[in-house]
Design a protein around this motif. Structure first.
Motif, PDB file in Angstrom:
ATOM      1  N   LEU A 251     103.007  78.915  54.966  1.00 26.96           N
ATOM      2  CA  LEU A 251     102.229  77.970  54.545  1.00 26.96           C
ATOM      3  C   LEU A 251     102.818  76.475  54.801  1.00 26.96           C
ATOM      4  O   LEU A 251     104.000  76.283  54.765  1.00 26.96           O
ATOM      5  N   GLU A 252     101.952  75.258  54.960  1.00 26.60           N
ATOM      6  CA  GLU A 252     102.629  74.025  55.316  1.00 26.60           C
ATOM      7  C   GLU A 252     103.306  73.430  53.703  1.00 26.60           C
ATOM      8  O   GLU A 252     102.660  73.903  52.735  1.00 26.60           O
ATOM      9  N   VAL A 253     104.383  72.912  54.170  1.00 26.56           N
ATOM     10  CA  VAL A 253     105.298  72.318  52.950  1.00 26.56           C
ATOM     11  C   VAL A 253     104.454  71.381  52.044  1.00 26.56           C
ATOM     12  O   VAL A 253     104.446  71.346  50.711  1.00 26.56           O
ATOM     13  N   ARG A 254     103.396  70.608  52.876  1.00 29.79           N
ATOM     14  CA  ARG A 254     102.487  69.792  51.835  1.00 29.79           C
ATOM     15  C   ARG A 254     101.602  70.413  50.923  1.00 29.79           C
ATOM     16  O   ARG A 254     101.403  69.658  49.690  1.00 29.79           O
ATOM     17  N   GLY A 255     101.274  71.697  51.241  1.00 30.22           N
ATOM     18  CA  GLY A 255     100.299  72.343  50.472  1.00 30.22           C
ATOM     19  C   GLY A 255     100.622  72.965  49.525  1.00 30.22           C
ATOM     20  O   GLY A 255     100.410  73.227  48.327  1.00 30.22           O
ATOM     21  N   CYS A 256     101.953  73.555  49.705  1.00 28.73           N
ATOM     22  CA  CYS A 256     102.580  74.613  48.681  1.00 28.73           C
ATOM     23  C   CYS A 256     103.867  73.844  48.054  1.00 28.73           C
ATOM     24  O   CYS A 256     104.216  74.420  46.997  1.00 28.73           O
ATOM     25  N   LEU A 257     104.478  73.032  48.533  1.00 32.51           N
ATOM     26  CA  LEU A 257     105.436  72.282  47.775  1.00 32.51           C
ATOM     27  C   LEU A 257     105.474  70.650  47.861  1.00 32.51           C
ATOM     28  O   LEU A 257     106.144  70.018  48.373  1.00 32.51           O
ATOM     29  N   PRO A 258     104.262  70.293  47.107  1.00 31.11           N
ATOM     30  CA  PRO A 258     103.753  68.789  47.178  1.00 31.11           C
ATOM     31  C   PRO A 258     105.082  67.889  46.778  1.00 31.11           C
ATOM     32  O   PRO A 258     105.386  66.643  47.065  1.00 31.11           O
ATOM     33  N   GLU A 259     105.888  68.445  45.922  1.00 32.85           N
ATOM     34  CA  GLU A 259     106.993  67.718  45.189  1.00 32.85           C
ATOM     35  C   GLU A 259     108.215  67.358  46.257  1.00 32.85           C
ATOM     36  O   GLU A 259     108.664  66.440  46.036  1.00 32.85           O
ATOM     37  N   LEU A 260     108.187  68.156  47.317  1.00 36.22           N
ATOM     38  CA  LEU A 260     109.131  68.095  48.341  1.00 36.22           C
ATOM     39  C   LEU A 260     108.606  67.258  49.660  1.00 36.22           C
ATOM     40  O   LEU A 260     109.445  67.169  50.601  1.00 36.22           O
ATOM     41  N   ALA A 261     107.218  67.095  49.599  1.00 35.99           N
ATOM     42  CA  ALA A 261     106.474  66.551  50.952  1.00 35.99           C
ATOM     43  C   ALA A 261     107.129  65.610  51.358  1.00 35.99           C
ATOM     44  O   ALA A 261     107.300  65.209  52.475  1.00 35.99           O
ATOM     45  N   GLY A 262     107.214  64.473  50.471  1.00 32.82           N
ATOM     46  CA  GLY A 262     107.662  63.211  50.773  1.00 32.82           C
ATOM     47  C   GLY A 262     109.334  63.492  51.457  1.00 32.82           C
ATOM     48  O   GLY A 262     109.521  62.650  52.307  1.00 32.82           O
ATOM     49  N   ALA A 263     109.892  64.105  50.825  1.00 34.39           N
ATOM     50  CA  ALA A 263     111.468  64.269  51.092  1.00 34.39           C
ATOM     51  C   ALA A 263     111.423  64.715  52.574  1.00 34.39           C
ATOM     52  O   ALA A 263     112.189  64.338  53.643  1.00 34.39           O
ATOM     53  N   LEU A 267     112.972  62.845  55.905  1.00 34.30           N
ATOM     54  CA  LEU A 267     113.963  63.428  56.543  1.00 34.30           C
ATOM     55  C   LEU A 267     113.847  64.013  58.223  1.00 34.30           C
ATOM     56  O   LEU A 267     114.641  63.893  59.039  1.00 34.30           O
ATOM     57  N   THR A 268     112.543  64.376  58.217  1.00 36.86           N
ATOM     58  CA  THR A 268     112.232  64.896  59.649  1.00 36.86           C
ATOM     59  C   THR A 268     111.791  63.749  60.540  1.00 36.86           C
ATOM     60  O   THR A 268     111.313  64.115  61.545  1.00 36.86           O
ATOM     61  N   ASP A 269     111.308  62.724  59.950  1.00 36.72           N
ATOM     62  CA  ASP A 269     111.101  61.553  60.987  1.00 36.72           C
ATOM     63  C   ASP A 269     111.944  61.109  61.776  1.00 36.72           C
ATOM     64  O   ASP A 269     113.093  60.816  61.297  1.00 36.72           O
ATOM     65  N   GLU A 270     111.730  61.180  63.017  1.00 38.62           N
ATOM     66  CA  GLU A 270     112.654  60.755  64.142  1.00 38.62           C
ATOM     67  C   GLU A 270     113.110  59.292  64.079  1.00 38.62           C
ATOM     68  O   GLU A 270     114.188  59.072  64.245  1.00 38.62           O
ATOM     69  N   ALA A 271     112.145  58.601  63.544  1.00 37.49           N
ATOM     70  CA  ALA A 271     112.578  57.255  63.320  1.00 37.49           C
ATOM     71  C   ALA A 271     113.655  56.702  62.468  1.00 37.49           C
ATOM     72  O   ALA A 271     114.369  56.122  62.465  1.00 37.49           O
ATOM     73  N   SER A 272     113.539  57.491  61.024  1.00 39.82           N
ATOM     74  CA  SER A 272     114.181  57.355  60.020  1.00 39.82           C
ATOM     75  C   SER A 272     115.646  57.875  60.494  1.00 39.82           C
ATOM     76  O   SER A 272     116.689  57.225  59.936  1.00 39.82           O
ATOM     77  N   ARG A 273     115.829  58.873  61.059  1.00 40.28           N
ATOM     78  CA  ARG A 273     117.433  59.515  61.367  1.00 40.28           C
ATOM     79  C   ARG A 273     118.220  59.733  60.114  1.00 40.28           C
ATOM     80  O   ARG A 273     119.315  59.397  60.098  1.00 40.28           O
ATOM     81  N   ARG A 274     117.397  59.986  59.146  1.00 34.94           N
ATOM     82  CA  ARG A 274     118.369  60.095  57.663  1.00 34.94           C
ATOM     83  C   ARG A 274     118.550  61.785  57.499  1.00 34.94           C
ATOM     84  O   ARG A 274     117.714  62.644  58.163  1.00 34.94           O
ATOM     85  N   SER A 275     119.923  62.064  57.085  1.00 36.30           N
ATOM     86  CA  SER A 275     119.839  63.436  56.912  1.00 36.30           C
ATOM     87  C   SER A 275     120.348  63.787  55.408  1.00 36.30           C
ATOM     88  O   SER A 275     120.236  65.085  55.231  1.00 36.30           O
TER      89      SER A 275
END
Length: 609
Positions: A251-263, A267-275
């Protein structure tokens, strides 16, 4: 000759394949014979055709018998040789009936040898090859006339065609060559099959080891593919996020883990480059708010190409609370040093100012305006002096020798006294049920604890707008353990003795915004226009001195709940004489009809249950 086993398939399974191949071959032969002679009905009466048909039918019958015996026999080696010998006999009969050494069915012997190599290995192939060669020798002798099958006389013919000798001899050498090559290939196939099985086992063990390692890690491990679909969640992640891995797989993380979707998106946004990411999340089952640290790494496949994402989830709620507490303690230390330095410098001038004004009021003839101004000065001096007193109480609380405190009496008397203060209570309904605390004894300072509950009740009353609402005081005991951040975690009772007392003061006031909850216990932080910001800070210090914990939950527009948890010991003697109006643990104060002064309260206003 060295025995080399066949492929790793079981002998029973190989025999099943062998029987299927045999049925297909004889069916093909029978069908081709019928098709060739379909326009010549008289040919079906030919003895050769009848003999071939008899062989094919006999093969069908034999195969049925084999199929019945295979699942019933424990040792199948003998039955395997019987089948292979029968296949050689079938091939010999077809060869003899279709031209002997010139027959086109000689290849059936090679096919039987190959089957023997597959089923029994090289030794079995050699035995069947030898048997096939004997058949070919017999066919050769027939061609030379040794058997006198046609004339009934034994002797050599005068003219022997070269093909009569050449073809059987070539077939004999070919049989042994096929047996050697087929046996060698079967042996190599067995080695490759064994190696493949070993590698599969190694991979399975490695996968199981990796899975067990990841599952045993206390931190949560979450893996996603490039489309942010869940691939894996270990046991630590299941406990932390209160999810079951099998239920959210794919399942997609936004649908089953909404509390972690923003994180995850951050973190996976290539523009942010945060780890790394940290923040608060609310768990779905117990609705508890936890402070998480999420670290991100790229997941690669065997070709070293990006395949997905790995997230390590760490529950830093306790660590975060400890850091907040340490920062608070550092500020307290600075406040204490500041208090020691300025207290006397401020109080002495205030005392001089107050004394001078009082003297002027006593000896001077002042008009009404001057008298009012002097009164203001004295009042403000007293307010400043009170602020300094609170400041000193907070920065250097009194250190009395700890004594046994009957917490039930402290809370009951404080609640009763508060209910009689009509200036604070007004039209507020006060309801207290503290029976659970009756036999609880706390080691500490009774006066300091009275100050705690008085301030909590006063804050609750001040939070209720328009003076109409409800304040509830409750008590309960539980079995718990104290955590590093001074909070208490409930344990399963399991017949164990309760060792923690939880007292709560809740109101139906305006509530506290979520962003302010972490600051309300800090010194000089207040939301009141005339507050000093030291009340809750002092309460927090007192509770810490008693090895306790104070916390708050609030919702804007609904009200707040302050909880105090204290370690206690049970004194059974305190439960004696609990009956009677004077020792009840539940009070209800109805102040709607209050008309008496604060020092005189009608008996109808306080009812004991």
């Amino acid at each position: 000759m060295e025995h080399r086993p066949g492929p790793s398939l079981s002998l029973r399974k190989k025999l099943e394949y062998l029987m299927v191949i045999r049925v297909l071959m004889v069916t093909l032969l029978l069908g081709s014979a019928i098709i060739v002679n379909i326009n010549d009905v008289d040919s079906f009466a030919d003895p050769s055709y009848l003999a071939i048909a008899t062989l094919i039918i006999a093969t069908y019958v034999a195969t049925i018998i084999y199929a019945v015996l295979v699942p019933r026999l424990q040792s199948l080696v003998s039955l395997t040789y019987v089948q292979l010998i029968g296949d050689v006999a079938l091939s010999a009969g077809l060869i003899i009936l279709t031209g002997g050494s010139k027959s086109i069915f000689s290849f059936l012997l090679y096919l039987t040898i190959i089957n023997a190599a597959i089923v029994l290995g090289q030794s079995g192939a050699f035995i069947i090859a030898t048997l096939s060669c004997l058949v070919l020798v017999g066919i050769l002798l027939q061609g030379l006339g040794f058997w006198g099958i046609a004339t009934g006389e034994l002797g050599l013919p005068k003219h022997i065609a070269p093909a009569t000798i050449y073809n059987p001899v070539v077939h004999i050498f070919a049989c042994y060559l096929v047996s050697f090559l087929a046996g060698h290939l079967a042996w190599r196939l067995e080695e490759q099959g064994t190696e493949l099985e070993r590698r599969k086992l190694d991979i399975a063990e490695l996968q199981a080891l990796t899975h067990n390692i990841l599952s045993s890690i206390s931190e949560g491990v979450l893996t996603l593919d490039n489309k942010r679909r869940i691939l894996f969640l270990n046991h630590g992640g299941e406990r932390l996020l209160q999810r079951v891995s099998d239920e959210i797989y794919g399942l997609e993380v936004r649908g089953c883990l909404p509390e972690l979707a923003g994180a995850v998106e951050e973190l996976t946004d290539e523009a942010s480059r945060r780890s790394e990411w940290s923040g608060w999340i609310q768990r779905p089952l117990d609705e508890e708010v936890r402070y998480l640290s999420v670290s991100h790494s790229q997941l690669y496949n065997v070709e070293d190409k990006p395949y997905g994402h790995i997230f390590i989830l760490k529950d830093l709620t306790e660590v975060h609370s400890m850091e907040q507490r340490m920062r608070r303690q550092e500020r307290l230390a600075a406040v204490g040093q500041l208090a020691a330095g300025i207290a006397h410098e401020i109080r002495n001038p205030l005392a001089s100012i107050s004394g001078s004004i009082e003297m002027l009021q006593a000896v001077s003839q002042v008009d009404e305006d001057e008298q009012r101004l002097m009164t203001i000065v004295i009042r403000e001096v007293e307010r400043l002096n009170s602020l300094i007193e609170n400041f000193l109480d907070y920065s250097k609380p009194s250190r009395r020798d700890p004594a046994q405190v009957v917490i039930f009496e402290v809370v009951r008397e404080t609640t009763e006294l508060f209910g009689r203060d009509t200036a604070l209570v007004g039209d507020i309904q006060l309801d207290a049920d503290i029976e659970a605390a009756r036999a609880c004894v706390v080691m500490g300072d009774s006066e300091a604890l009275r100050q705690v509950f008085w301030n909590l009740l006063r804050n609750a009353a001040q939070a209720i707008e328009a003076g109409e609402g409800r304040i509830e005081v409750r008590a309960e005991t539980f079995r718990g353990v104290r955590l590093r951040d001074r909070s208490w975690e409930r344990l399963a009772d399991q017949g164990g003795e309760h060792n923690a007392l939880r007292l709560t003061v809740s109101d139906t006031g305006k509530g506290i915004p979520g962003e302010l909850l972490e600051q309300i216990f800090e010194p000089f932080f207040t939301t009141k226009s005339k507050g000093t910001g030291l009340g809750l800070a002092t309460i927090n210090r007192i509770i810490e001195d008693h090895d306790g914990f104070i916390g708050v939950t609030s919702e804007v527009g609904e009200g707040s709940l302050f909880e105090v948890v204290l370690p206690f010991e049970r004194d059974p003697r305190l439960t004696e004489g609990a009956s009677g109006a004077g020792s009840a643990a539940s009070i209800h104060v109805d102040t709607v009809d209050v008309v008496a002064p604060a020092v005189e309260v009608s008996e109808q206003l306080v009812s004991w249950k």
